[in-house]
Design a protein around this motif. Structure first.
Motif, short mmCIF file in Angstrom:
data_model
loop_
_atom_site.label_atom_id
_atom_site.label_comp_id
_atom_site.label_asym_id
_atom_site.label_seq_id
_atom_site.Cartn_x
_atom_site.Cartn_y
_atom_site.Cartn_z
N THR A 88 -10.72 -0.51 -3.42
CA THR A 88 -9.92 0.68 -3.75
C THR A 88 -9.21 1.26 -2.53
O THR A 88 -8.78 2.40 -2.56
N VAL A 89 -9.13 0.50 -1.43
CA VAL A 89 -8.43 1.06 -0.26
C VAL A 89 -6.92 1.01 -0.52
O VAL A 89 -6.44 0.23 -1.31
N ARG A 123 -8.30 -2.86 -7.19
CA ARG A 123 -7.80 -1.70 -7.95
C ARG A 123 -6.78 -0.90 -7.15
O ARG A 123 -6.29 0.13 -7.62
N SER A 124 -6.45 -1.34 -5.95
CA SER A 124 -5.46 -0.64 -5.14
C SER A 124 -4.08 -0.79 -5.79
O SER A 124 -3.82 -1.80 -6.44
N GLY A 153 -9.76 -10.61 -10.11
CA GLY A 153 -9.05 -9.80 -11.10
C GLY A 153 -8.25 -8.70 -10.43
O GLY A 153 -8.53 -8.33 -9.28
N TYR A 154 -7.27 -8.20 -11.15
CA TYR A 154 -6.53 -7.02 -10.69
C TYR A 154 -6.48 -6.02 -11.85
O TYR A 154 -6.14 -6.38 -12.98
N SER A 155 -6.85 -4.77 -11.53
CA SER A 155 -6.74 -3.72 -12.55
C SER A 155 -6.14 -2.50 -11.90
O SER A 155 -6.61 -2.05 -10.85
N SER A 156 -5.07 -1.97 -12.48
CA SER A 156 -4.41 -0.83 -11.86
C SER A 156 -5.26 0.42 -12.01
O SER A 156 -6.01 0.57 -12.97
#
Ligand code: NAD
Length: 429
Positions: A88-89, A123-124, A153-156
């Motif tokens: 989350t950075v 999540r960044s 994975g990528y999640s906004s």
């Protein structure tokens, strides 16, 4: 029990880590800021979040006591114990240039401790293409293959500060994965916290781009409202009233004008698209103009004060109420209030700014409403905070200098007749 490592314990990372901890996950939070880590392990945070009537301070205390959460500077233990790793950075923007180094640094640390079967969930908010083109190769420096040996994975992240716990749970989420197993694992992890719909895409770029476009759409919407505000002002009608009426249309959602657009997300968003657009030979003139419009608002707000000074600016003092980037926030990153103050200081004014929620110290910051008003020639209201008595007009009457002190109201909180009955001049957006 799900074992989760959260890299970055800021406005997103801390409440996200606690959201997993509250749902019986074992969570280790990693940050590079030693005083932040020490404070968190002592149960101290300045954030203004709450969940089901419990403050983030209470939740942090409970999760530390139950052993479900701890913060650390060293990721070794987290990488040994945890199988779900969340990043989350941020990627800060300075003078229009983004800096991916916090994200790449974290991913290099992760690569060193990555184990077979781990899930890395980014999540960044990122420049579209970053997960595939930058993050994936760094993680594969571990010697393992993404999508086979470990999952990606990528999640906004869509939360608004102040509503983080509620929105992690109730805001629809978007998730993508490198391949089907990655997508399924990422979806399963998110669904521990998120009860709303979780939209899936099999392309990282779709979810990355959607996030940046969501932010830019709000930036453009606000720029439009700022322009509508100027028109309404010239016409002698109240823009907030116009917006209230217009928004009863089921397909219209105008955001409100104010002292400018601040925070980490909206002002940065365009600079996540522009370099990529340039690389592809695409112009984004409307989006660029909206950003310039919003960047220009603090100067216009400062001029509302400067044009009402009864003395030359270098003999004047101005009281400012609110330093936060938006109402009821403790976050003053990229806050328009600082830009307004910068213009006032540049003109030679003394500034006394009060914001009880913002912990950062500034030479112009004072500790009370009384101090901000005393000896000032006028007041600018730039962000609202709880427990500040903005309507204490008798105090302003007693404290402000000059025959007709001004109040610049960017928040639509005053009735003109009331303010004028005290002999003040009211300037509105
Ligand atoms: N703040 C919001 O409301 C919000 C909303 C949606 C999305 N986002 C996005 O979420 C991301 C995080 O935003 P934020 O507001 O929480 O930022 P933040 O600055 O509050 O937190 C980031 C944290 O990461 C830490 N950090 C930096 N480098 C590190 C490293 N190498 N290892 C470990 N920790 C490191 C910092 O010390 C800081 O505590 C950004 O991409 C932002 O765009 C933020």
């Amino acid at each position: 029990m799900e074992k989760v490592a959260v890299f970055g314990l800021g406005f997103v990372g801390l409440p996200l880590a606690l959201s997993f901890a509250m749902r019986d996950c074992q969570v280790i939070g990693i940050d590079v800021d030693p005083s932040l880590v020490e404070d968190l392990n002592n149960g101290i945070t300045h954030h203004l979040e709450s969940y089901q009537s419990r403050s983030i301070q209470e939740i942090l205390g409970e999760q530390l006591a139950s052993g479900h959460f701890k913060a650390t500077l060293d990721c070794t233990e987290a990488m040994e114990k945890c199988t779900s790793i969340i990043v989350t950075v941020g990627a800060p923007v300075d003078e229009g240039q983004y800096d991916l180094s916090p994200v790449t640094t974290v991913c290099r640390s992760i690569a060193q401790g990555l184990k077979p079967g781990d899930l890395v969930l980014i999540r960044s908010t990122l420049i579209p293409g970053t997960t595939r083109r930058v993050i994936l190769p760094i993680l594969e420096e571990s010697g393992m293959k993404a999508g086979e040996d470990f999952f990606l994975g990528y999640s906004s992240e869509r939360i608004a500060e102040g509503r983080a716990f509620h929105e992690f749970e109730n805001m629809p989420a978007a998730v993508s994965g490198l391949n089907e197993p990655s997508l399924e694992k990422a979806h399963a992890l998110i669904s521990i916290v998120t009860k709303a719909e979780i939209v899936k895409s099999n392309q990282f770029e779709v979810v990355e781009a959607a996030k940046v476009m969501e932010n830019i759409s709000r930036d453009v919407n606000i720029a439009m409202s700022q322009e509508f505000a100027r028109f309404a002002r010239a016409l002698g009608i109240d823009i907030f009233e116009v917006i209230r009426v217009a928004n009863t249309h089921l397909r219209v959602n105008l955001l409100t004008p104010g002292p400018g657009v601040g925070g980490y997300c909206l002002p940065n968003a365009l600079y996540y698209l522009l370099p990529k657009a340039e690389e592809m030979g695409i112009d984004l003139p409307l989006l660029t103009l909206a950003r310039q419009t919003n960047d220009g608002i603090p100067r216009l707000v400062a001029e509302m004060a400067l044009n009402n000074l009864p003395v030359p600016a270098d003999q004047a003092c101005v009281g400012v109420l609110g330093l936060a980037m938006k109402d009821y926030s403790n976050d003053d990153r990229i806050s328009p209030a600082h830009d307004v103050i910068h213009h006032l200081l540049k003109a030679g004014c003394q500034v006394k700014a009060f914001d009880p929620a913002v912990p950062s110290r500034y030479p112009y910051k004072v500790d009370s409403l009384e101090e901000a008003a005393k000896g000032s020639h006028g007041i600018l209201v730039l962000a609202l905070q709880k427990d500040v008595d903005y309507h204490n007009l008798p105090l302003f009457k007693k404290s402000l200098l000059g025959p007709q002190p001004f109040i610049v109201d960017t928040k639509n909180i005053y009735q003109r007749s009331e303010v004028e009955s005290y002999g003040f001049r009211l300037e509105t957006i």
